[in-house]
Design an enzyme around this catalytic site. Structure first.
Site, short mmCIF file in Angstrom:
data_model
loop_
_atom_site.label_atom_id
_atom_site.label_comp_id
_atom_site.label_asym_id
_atom_site.label_seq_id
_atom_site.Cartn_x
_atom_site.Cartn_y
_atom_site.Cartn_z
NE ARG A 25 1.56 -0.52 -7.33
CZ ARG A 25 0.90 -1.67 -7.53
NH1 ARG A 25 -0.32 -1.83 -7.03
NH2 ARG A 25 1.44 -2.64 -8.21
NE ARG A 38 -2.23 8.62 -17.09
CZ ARG A 38 -2.37 7.35 -16.70
NH1 ARG A 38 -2.17 7.04 -15.43
NH2 ARG A 38 -2.66 6.41 -17.57
CG ASP A 75 6.13 0.82 -14.56
OD1 ASP A 75 6.56 -0.25 -15.02
OD2 ASP A 75 5.01 0.93 -14.03
CE1 TYR A 152 3.87 -7.40 -15.72
CE2 TYR A 152 5.69 -7.15 -14.18
CZ TYR A 152 4.34 -7.11 -14.45
OH TYR A 152 3.45 -6.80 -13.45
#
Length: 349
Positions: A25, A38, A75, A152
């Site tokens: 990360r 962002r 991701d 998930y």
């Protein structure tokens, strides 16, 4: 030709002049450059799905932190979306799947994704990044392990227990294996395409490994990770990082991976004694250690390096860097790795 190939050499078990270092990360919220970019966008997915912007964010920590590798900004949940299950990234809450996998019909609707058709934006981000890096450092590609992706897809969001996903393993293991097989085939094709696009190394993230009991981990996770490792090109190092799966490390020692990532709860001395010298180890500073003073970060980093030893080690955290971490403390960590490991190899300490 790479100007800095320390990471590749360490992963292959070759001697290096110092320990290479990067952070999980690292491309993200700790950097003001990232936050500024962002803030101009509609959200996380716009950033992930716009190759030029994803490439820019991938390179930011190479410029700002002087790490020894870039990792493509993406991701793990792009894989279930490519298979037909759309996710949302909810600010301050994390990923959310409006629809989840419940039945055999749901699994049947999931496709084995075509990388260029369904994940072409990631592959293009890799190609753009490679051109922009111009050989400065290696580029790491990645995907989630099939069990973590299933968790998930069935649960629909993050969870402390993932009880819905784990319930499926007990009540309908055949359906779980059917879904895991589709995820695995998608992931293999996706990672092979990442390599073709320019990724120098591959990392498989099993973020929710530690919530499974060992026998279920063998059945529903490890075997699928092994299949992914077997399918990767022999000249591309693969790292397996399974958070919380300390009980599976000896199994990973027999996989076709070059590196085993350790979380911060694992003692590299015990791991090394158990598996020998055939694998490189990666990790494993507690991310919370970076909340300390400069001196505390230095000392914790030196202690970590001593536990791993001077060879077959890639310095990293034991999980991703937390978003409220001071970038200056991240730099202390990186610089301490570089300075201490160089001195250790020269016999100066």
């Amino acid at each position: 030709m790479l100007k800095n190939d320390l990471l590749l050499r360490a992963a292959r078990g070759e001697e290096t002049e110092r320990t290479p270092v990067w952070l999980m990360r690292q491309a993200g919220r700790i950097l003001p450059e990232y936050r500024a970019l962002r803030g101009r966008l509609s959200g996380f997915k716009e950033l992930v799905e716009t190759p030029e912007l994803a490439a820019e964010v991938t390179i930011q920590p190479v410029d700002a932190l002087d790490v020894d590798a870039a990792i493509i900004f993406s991701d793990i949940l792009v894989v279930p979306e490519a298979m037909g299950l759309t996710y949302e990234m909810v600010e301050a809450r994390g990923p959310l799947f409006p629809e989840t996998i419940k039945t055999a019909q749901d699994v049947a609707r999931m496709r084995v994704a075509d990388p260029e058709e369904h994940l072409g934006y990631v592959l293009e981000a890799i190609r753009v990044t490679k051109r922009a890096l111009n050989g400065r450092v290696p580029l790491i590609g990645f995907a989630g392990a099939p069990w973590t992706i299933l968790a998930y897809m069935v649960e629909g969001h993050g969870s402390k227990t993932f009880s819905k996903a784990r319930r499926m393993l007990y009540t309908n293991p055949e359906l779980a294996h059917e879904l895991l097989d589709k995820i695995t085939r998608t992931t293999i094709a996706y990672l092979q395409a990442q390599v073709e696009a320019g990724a120098n190394l591959i990392q498989v993230f099993d973020s929710w490994a530690g919530i499974l009991p060992p026998d279920h981990y063998q059945q529903f996770s490890a075997r699928y990770i092994a299949a992914i490792c077997d399918a990767m090109p022999a000249d591309v190092p693969v790292t397996v990082f399974a958070k919380g799966a300390w009980f599976a490390v000896q199994d990973f020692a027999h996989f076709n991976c070059r590196t085993i990532g350790l979380d911060w709860n694992e003692d590299p001395r015990l791991v090394r004694a158990a598996i020998g010298d055939a694998k490189t180890l990666q990790g494993n500073l507690d991310p919370c250690a970076l909340y300390g003073s400069r001196e505390q970060v230095q000392q914790a980093t030196i202690e970590m390096l001593r536990r791993f030893g001077p060879q077959r080690h890639i310095a990293n955290l034991g999980h991703g860097v937390y978003p409220d971490t001071d970038p200056d403390n991240v730099r202390v960590f990186i610089n301490t790795v570089k300075e201490f490991s160089t001195l250790a190899r020269e016999g100066a300490i």
